[in-house]
Design a protein around this motif. Structure first.
Motif, short mmCIF file in Angstrom:
data_model
loop_
_atom_site.label_atom_id
_atom_site.label_comp_id
_atom_site.label_asym_id
_atom_site.label_seq_id
_atom_site.Cartn_x
_atom_site.Cartn_y
_atom_site.Cartn_z
N PRO A 65 0.85 -1.29 0.04
CA PRO A 65 -0.12 -0.15 -0.16
C PRO A 65 0.95 1.21 -0.09
CG PRO A 65 0.02 -1.05 2.04
CD PRO A 65 0.87 -1.92 1.39
N LYS A 66 0.23 2.43 -0.64
CA LYS A 66 0.96 3.67 -0.66
C LYS A 66 -0.03 4.72 -0.01
CE LYS A 66 4.33 1.57 -3.06
NZ LYS A 66 3.70 0.22 -3.03
N LYS A 67 0.64 5.71 0.64
CA LYS A 67 -0.06 6.77 1.36
C LYS A 67 -0.89 7.74 0.29
CE LYS A 67 3.38 7.03 5.04
NZ LYS A 67 4.59 7.99 5.43
N MET A 68 -0.31 7.79 -0.96
CA MET A 68 -0.92 8.51 -1.68
C MET A 68 -2.24 8.18 -2.29
SD MET A 68 2.34 8.47 -1.52
CE MET A 68 3.05 7.34 -2.97
N LYS A 69 -2.40 6.76 -2.48
CA LYS A 69 -3.80 6.09 -2.97
C LYS A 69 -3.84 4.81 -2.18
CE LYS A 69 -4.69 8.10 -7.36
NZ LYS A 69 -5.20 7.68 -8.83
N LEU A 70 -4.64 5.03 -1.10
CA LEU A 70 -4.76 3.79 -0.33
C LEU A 70 -5.46 2.75 -1.09
CD1 LEU A 70 -5.87 5.76 2.97
CD2 LEU A 70 -3.65 4.79 2.50
N PRO A 71 -5.16 1.48 -0.39
CA PRO A 71 -5.75 0.25 -1.08
C PRO A 71 -7.30 0.24 -0.60
CG PRO A 71 -4.49 -0.30 0.96
CD PRO A 71 -4.34 1.15 0.46
N THR A 72 -8.13 -0.72 -1.76
CA THR A 72 -9.55 -0.84 -1.41
C THR A 72 -9.57 -1.66 -0.22
OG1 THR A 72 -9.56 -2.48 -3.15
CG2 THR A 72 -9.99 -0.31 -4.01
N ASP A 73 -10.89 -1.82 0.23
CA ASP A 73 -11.24 -2.73 1.19
C ASP A 73 -11.09 -4.26 0.36
OD1 ASP A 73 -11.38 -0.93 3.30
OD2 ASP A 73 -13.45 -0.52 3.00
N GLU A 74 -11.68 -4.20 -0.64
CA GLU A 74 -11.73 -5.51 -1.55
C GLU A 74 -10.30 -6.20 -1.29
OE1 GLU A 74 -13.04 -6.76 -5.90
OE2 GLU A 74 -12.25 -4.74 -5.75
N VAL A 75 -9.32 -5.34 -1.88
CA VAL A 75 -7.98 -6.12 -1.88
C VAL A 75 -7.63 -6.36 -0.73
CG1 VAL A 75 -5.57 -5.66 -2.71
CG2 VAL A 75 -7.56 -4.71 -4.07
N CYS A 76 -7.68 -5.21 0.33
CA CYS A 76 -7.05 -5.70 1.83
C CYS A 76 -7.65 -7.24 2.53
CB CYS A 76 -7.75 -4.68 2.79
SG CYS A 76 -6.62 -3.12 2.50
N ALA A 77 -8.94 -7.34 1.98
CA ALA A 77 -9.62 -8.58 2.63
C ALA A 77 -9.21 -9.85 1.88
CB ALA A 77 -11.19 -8.40 2.09
N VAL A 78 -8.40 -9.75 0.68
CA VAL A 78 -7.90 -11.04 0.18
C VAL A 78 -6.31 -11.04 0.24
CG1 VAL A 78 -10.26 -11.32 -1.04
CG2 VAL A 78 -8.37 -10.09 -2.19
N ALA A 79 -5.77 -10.00 0.45
CA ALA A 79 -4.08 -10.18 0.50
C ALA A 79 -3.70 -11.29 1.25
CB ALA A 79 -3.83 -8.77 1.06
N ASP A 80 -2.48 -11.76 0.52
CA ASP A 80 -1.90 -12.98 1.16
C ASP A 80 -0.57 -12.44 1.92
OD1 ASP A 80 -3.16 -15.32 0.17
OD2 ASP A 80 -2.63 -14.34 -1.75
N GLU A 81 -0.10 -11.49 1.67
CA GLU A 81 0.86 -10.60 2.25
C GLU A 81 0.67 -8.90 2.09
OE1 GLU A 81 5.15 -10.51 0.42
OE2 GLU A 81 4.38 -12.22 -0.76
N LEU A 82 1.05 -8.61 3.16
CA LEU A 82 1.23 -6.93 3.29
C LEU A 82 2.57 -6.79 3.27
CD1 LEU A 82 -0.35 -4.18 3.65
CD2 LEU A 82 0.38 -4.66 6.23
N LYS A 83 3.36 -5.67 2.37
CA LYS A 83 4.79 -5.48 2.34
C LYS A 83 4.66 -3.78 2.31
CE LYS A 83 6.88 -5.69 -1.57
NZ LYS A 83 7.39 -6.39 -2.84
#
Length: 210
Positions: free
Chosen positions: A128-146
């Protein structure tokens, strides 16, 4: 100049602005050390000032390439394929990923998560980037957060994003390459105090490979 017919094909995901493709070793995150074929798609308006592939931002300078050719090149090298950018979710990833899957590939994406999730993925690396935050949809299914760490405040941002992902998502802190000497000690200290996090390094840069 892209013709109107080509633009239609790009919009449908039948062609994609291909910046580069190459077979190498995944250097980051959960699959570090794994041989993989990388497909780098042009186009990104997230605008990270420390981005090391800013030449990927302008999609118009990268040739629209038919996904049939992209897939043919990929499967001739590896059954593990990483789609990156740029920001690949700028485009519809459905046809590319379905075609790769039909060829027996394991398909990974590296994304900021800022746009609608399309495609069929075996692994989703959310960066994720501060300039454009990730959608809830992607957060819900992400396998890794980097989360890329450029300064101390990025650790605050990391915790904010960790609170948004699913409970099975693996959490990584990765030093921004140009600031690594400064931020690595900070990351190491933070991970030792907060062991839910792991350290990710850009090992491909240490190995001097793409």
């Amino acid at each position: 100049m892209i013709t109107e017919d080509t633009k239609v094909l790009v919009d449908k995901g039948i062609m994609l602005p291909l910046m580069e493709e190459f077979y190498t070793i995944q250097g980051e995150g959960f699959f570090k050390g794994t041989a993989a074929y990388f497909i780098r798609i042009g186009g990104c308006d997230v605008g990270c000032h420390w981005c090391d592939v800013k030449e990927s931002w302008d999609a118009t300078i990268h040739p629209p390439t038919h996904i049939g050719k992209i897939v043919e090149n990929a499967v001739s090298h590896s059954d593990t394929v990483v789609v990156t950018g740029g920001e690949p979710l700028t485009w519809d990833m459905t046809i590319l990923t379905e075609t790769l899957k039909a060829q027996g590939c394991k398909v990974h994406i590296e994304t900021s998560g800022a746009y609608k999730l399309t495609g069929v993925w075996d692994w989703i690396c959310l960066s994720p980037k501060k300039m454009k935050l990730p959608t809830d949809e992607v957060c819900a299914v992400a396998d890794e957060l980097k989360v890329i760490v450029y300064n101390a405040h990025d650790l605050v941002f990391a915790e904010e994003q960790a609170a948004r992902v699913n409970e099975d998502c693996i959490l990584y802190l990765q030093p921004e390459w140009s600031k690594r000497d400064k931020v690595v000690p900070m990351i190491v200290d933070y991970v030792m105090k907060n062991p839910k996090w792991k350290v990710s390094l850009q090992t491909h840069k240490y190995l001097n490979i793409p």
